[in-house]
Design a protein around this motif. Sequence first.
Motif, PDB file in Angstrom:
ATOM      1  N   VAL A 240       0.840  -1.195   0.000  1.00  0.00           N
ATOM      2  CA  VAL A 240       0.000   0.000   0.000  1.00  0.00           C
ATOM      3  C   VAL A 240       0.876   1.247   0.000  1.00  0.00           C
ATOM      4  CG1 VAL A 240      -1.697   1.348   1.314  1.00  0.00           C
ATOM      5  CG2 VAL A 240      -1.905  -1.149   1.179  1.00  0.00           C
ATOM      6  N   LEU A 241       0.619   2.127  -0.951  1.00  0.00           N
ATOM      7  CA  LEU A 241       1.344   3.397  -1.046  1.00  0.00           C
ATOM      8  C   LEU A 241       0.329   4.532  -1.136  1.00  0.00           C
ATOM      9  CD1 LEU A 241       3.968   2.309  -3.728  1.00  0.00           C
ATOM     10  CD2 LEU A 241       4.348   2.498  -1.261  1.00  0.00           C
ATOM     11  N   GLY A 242       0.689   5.679  -0.620  1.00  0.00           N
ATOM     12  CA  GLY A 242      -0.256   6.785  -0.698  1.00  0.00           C
ATOM     13  C   GLY A 242       0.286   8.062  -0.110  1.00  0.00           C
ATOM     14  N   GLN A 243      -0.611   8.996   0.076  1.00  0.00           N
ATOM     15  CA  GLN A 243      -0.257  10.294   0.630  1.00  0.00           C
ATOM     16  C   GLN A 243      -1.358  10.743   1.585  1.00  0.00           C
ATOM     17  OE1 GLN A 243       1.857  13.656  -1.612  1.00  0.00           O
ATOM     18  NE2 GLN A 243      -0.267  14.272  -1.724  1.00  0.00           N
ATOM     19  N   ARG A 244      -0.971  11.119   2.774  1.00  0.00           N
ATOM     20  CA  ARG A 244      -1.928  11.604   3.762  1.00  0.00           C
ATOM     21  C   ARG A 244      -1.809  13.116   3.865  1.00  0.00           C
ATOM     22  NH1 ARG A 244      -5.171  10.765   7.991  1.00  0.00           N
ATOM     23  NH2 ARG A 244      -4.639  11.601  10.053  1.00  0.00           N
ATOM     24  N   VAL A 245      -2.897  13.809   3.645  1.00  0.00           N
ATOM     25  CA  VAL A 245      -2.916  15.278   3.694  1.00  0.00           C
ATOM     26  C   VAL A 245      -3.535  15.706   5.017  1.00  0.00           C
ATOM     27  CG1 VAL A 245      -3.750  17.383   2.586  1.00  0.00           C
ATOM     28  CG2 VAL A 245      -3.124  15.405   1.177  1.00  0.00           C
ATOM     29  N   THR A 246      -2.769  16.475   5.798  1.00  0.00           N
ATOM     30  CA  THR A 246      -3.267  16.923   7.102  1.00  0.00           C
ATOM     31  C   THR A 246      -3.010  18.420   7.267  1.00  0.00           C
ATOM     32  OG1 THR A 246      -1.143  16.298   8.101  1.00  0.00           O
ATOM     33  CG2 THR A 246      -2.943  14.715   8.269  1.00  0.00           C
ATOM     34  N   PRO A 247      -3.878  19.111   8.001  1.00  0.00           N
ATOM     35  CA  PRO A 247      -3.686  20.540   8.218  1.00  0.00           C
ATOM     36  C   PRO A 247      -2.616  20.810   9.266  1.00  0.00           C
ATOM     37  CG  PRO A 247      -5.645  19.804   9.367  1.00  0.00           C
ATOM     38  CD  PRO A 247      -5.134  18.617   8.588  1.00  0.00           C
ATOM     39  N   LEU A 248      -2.084  22.019   9.254  1.00  0.00           N
ATOM     40  CA  LEU A 248      -1.232  22.469  10.346  1.00  0.00           C
ATOM     41  C   LEU A 248      -2.084  22.524  11.619  1.00  0.00           C
ATOM     42  CD1 LEU A 248       0.590  25.529   8.686  1.00  0.00           C
ATOM     43  CD2 LEU A 248       1.205  23.109   8.589  1.00  0.00           C
ATOM     44  N   ASP A 249      -1.447  22.361  12.759  1.00  0.00           N
ATOM     45  CA  ASP A 249      -2.179  22.468  14.031  1.00  0.00           C
ATOM     46  C   ASP A 249      -2.551  23.928  14.317  1.00  0.00           C
ATOM     47  OD1 ASP A 249      -2.001  19.776  14.520  1.00  0.00           O
ATOM     48  OD2 ASP A 249      -0.210  19.944  15.771  1.00  0.00           O
ATOM     49  N   ARG A 250      -1.583  24.837  14.062  1.00  0.00           N
ATOM     50  CA  ARG A 250      -1.800  26.217  14.475  1.00  0.00           C
ATOM     51  C   ARG A 250      -1.098  27.159  13.501  1.00  0.00           C
ATOM     52  NH1 ARG A 250       0.229  26.141  19.850  1.00  0.00           N
ATOM     53  NH2 ARG A 250      -1.794  25.560  20.700  1.00  0.00           N
ATOM     54  N   ALA A 251      -1.799  28.189  13.064  1.00  0.00           N
ATOM     55  CA  ALA A 251      -1.233  29.184  12.150  1.00  0.00           C
ATOM     56  C   ALA A 251      -1.284  30.557  12.796  1.00  0.00           C
ATOM     57  CB  ALA A 251      -1.995  29.194  10.826  1.00  0.00           C
ATOM     58  N   GLY A 252      -0.272  31.368  12.532  1.00  0.00           N
ATOM     59  CA  GLY A 252      -0.221  32.736  13.036  1.00  0.00           C
ATOM     60  C   GLY A 252      -0.456  33.716  11.903  1.00  0.00           C
ATOM     61  N   LEU A 253      -1.298  34.702  12.141  1.00  0.00           N
ATOM     62  CA  LEU A 253      -1.639  35.692  11.121  1.00  0.00           C
ATOM     63  C   LEU A 253      -1.225  37.076  11.609  1.00  0.00           C
ATOM     64  CD1 LEU A 253      -3.086  37.057   8.765  1.00  0.00           C
ATOM     65  CD2 LEU A 253      -5.272  36.516   9.857  1.00  0.00           C
ATOM     66  N   TYR A 254      -0.275  37.686  10.896  1.00  0.00           N
ATOM     67  CA  TYR A 254       0.122  39.061  11.223  1.00  0.00           C
ATOM     68  C   TYR A 254      -0.741  40.018  10.409  1.00  0.00           C
ATOM     69  CZ  TYR A 254       2.808  43.092  12.576  1.00  0.00           C
ATOM     70  OH  TYR A 254       3.154  44.300  13.121  1.00  0.00           O
ATOM     71  N   VAL A 255      -1.333  40.983  11.086  1.00  0.00           N
ATOM     72  CA  VAL A 255      -2.173  41.985  10.429  1.00  0.00           C
ATOM     73  C   VAL A 255      -1.638  43.364  10.783  1.00  0.00           C
ATOM     74  CG1 VAL A 255      -4.505  42.930  10.237  1.00  0.00           C
ATOM     75  CG2 VAL A 255      -4.180  40.476  10.576  1.00  0.00           C
ATOM     76  N   PRO A 256      -1.309  44.198   9.794  1.00  0.00           N
ATOM     77  CA  PRO A 256      -0.838  45.550  10.117  1.00  0.00           C
ATOM     78  C   PRO A 256      -1.902  46.333  10.874  1.00  0.00           C
ATOM     79  CG  PRO A 256      -0.442  45.022   7.804  1.00  0.00           C
ATOM     80  CD  PRO A 256      -1.337  43.949   8.353  1.00  0.00           C
ATOM     81  N   GLY A 257      -1.454  47.229  11.751  1.00  0.00           N
ATOM     82  CA  GLY A 257      -2.382  48.066  12.505  1.00  0.00           C
ATOM     83  C   GLY A 257      -2.117  49.529  12.228  1.00  0.00           C
ATOM     84  N   GLY A 258      -2.664  50.383  13.076  1.00  0.00           N
ATOM     85  CA  GLY A 258      -2.462  51.815  12.893  1.00  0.00           C
ATOM     86  C   GLY A 258      -3.129  52.303  11.630  1.00  0.00           C
ATOM     87  N   LYS A 259      -2.401  53.168  10.881  1.00  0.00           N
ATOM     88  CA  LYS A 259      -2.961  53.751   9.652  1.00  0.00           C
ATOM     89  C   LYS A 259      -3.193  52.688   8.588  1.00  0.00           C
ATOM     90  CE  LYS A 259      -0.654  58.223  10.303  1.00  0.00           C
ATOM     91  NZ  LYS A 259       0.386  59.118   9.775  1.00  0.00           N
ATOM     92  N   ALA A 260      -2.256  51.738   8.472  1.00  0.00           N
ATOM     93  CA  ALA A 260      -2.352  50.728   7.415  1.00  0.00           C
ATOM     94  C   ALA A 260      -3.132  49.525   7.929  1.00  0.00           C
ATOM     95  CB  ALA A 260      -0.961  50.311   6.954  1.00  0.00           C
ATOM     96  N   ALA A 261      -4.435  49.646   8.023  1.00  0.00           N
ATOM     97  CA  ALA A 261      -5.278  48.552   8.508  1.00  0.00           C
ATOM     98  C   ALA A 261      -6.003  47.918   7.325  1.00  0.00           C
ATOM     99  CB  ALA A 261      -6.288  49.077   9.524  1.00  0.00           C
TER     100      ALA A 261
END
Length: 437
Positions: free
Chosen positions: A121-142
Amino acid sequence: MTDINITRLNASQSDFDSVLAKLLAWDDSVDHQVNESVRHILHEVKTRGDQAVLEFTEKFDRLTVGSVSELEMDQTRLQAALEVIPQDQRVALESAAARIRDYHQRQNQKSWQYEDEDGTVLGQRVTPLDRAGLYVPGGKAAYPSSVLMNAIPAKVAGVSEVIMVVPTPDGVVNDMVLASAAIAGVDRVFTVGGAQAVGALAYGTETIPAVDKIVGPGNIFVATAKREVFGTVGIDMIAGPSEILVICDGKTDPDWIAMDLFSQAEHDEQAQSILISPDAGFLDAVEASINKLLPTMERAEIIRTSMTGRAALIQVADLSEAAVVSNRIAPEHLELSVENPEALVDEIRHAGAIFMGRYTAEALGDYCAGPNHVLPTSGTARFSSPLGVYDFQKRSSIIGFSAGGADRMGRVASVLARGEGLTAHARSAEYRIKGEQ
């Protein structure tokens, strides 16, 4: 207000390649002082955790709190932002989010496997990351749109926890950004920014959990920090200035094209806007439109600097040559403002996003078309793709040998391992060959 003199090039001129290369060149080398500052901040956050985050937040954002937990905004606050923004903004955000989610659901990759003739048996298992970080600019550039474009693919991919960091200098909070986080399903939000936020996401602190990948745009300190922590965590990309390239057959309203070029030029002074056409008269008409419309723009001086320093109007022999030049540039955004974009797109090999036909303004792609607006810049579309669900998934190979398969392939592995002088490899395979011990 004086007219802008925009660089004019002709693909037939003898020095076209060298002049174009000079125009496209963008220095992404990091300032030595920025590098030193970022490394210091990252080291402090890595070794001192919450306390370092508090000190840098006080220093750079002028916010003084007793603990990092006070910098977290709970789901109640996100929902409150959704209720407080004007109704038309909420409707627009929800409409954009629905289209972005629908598009990205089609990118979801499935696990697969098969069995060969001896039962292996051969194959590929696709799994999500456990945790992702999202940086969002603040201040004037929102940028609420960035929240949707980064968080929704992560949630579609199945990421369990999306942690958003957004600076709030002087305590100024952007409710549209928080409302976007509520709509996109962001799990936790910390009002932390700069290199210290990147460090907290990469290494984890007592309060902010470490993530597997950091995505999202930011200033030079954020970009430098992302480059530094790559390897400890994944990152989406190191983005350069925004770019647009328009190929036009000369039959689109020149004012439309001028405004499309402005749409990227207004981002910052280093942004690049290029128009390619076989019609010299049309290039003149667009230049006239640029100078006519520039005084009406709120960000006129940024556009002026960008267009003067980095824009170009390029004449080519025909649309096929336009495609050749475009492939040389490998633009972030490519508009095919022509009669038959379906025919021309077959000649395009490198572009982050391709906008088909006269009515498809690049700006629609930035907000609500559906495909992601996080795109490769600075020619990296030659080998990179837009941000997508696949960026928040990983693939594991599945290998399960039957006794017969282990016998058959063990003989192959034995020969190859001994050829490489790796005896333990060979013997490990040989133990499973029938009659061999």
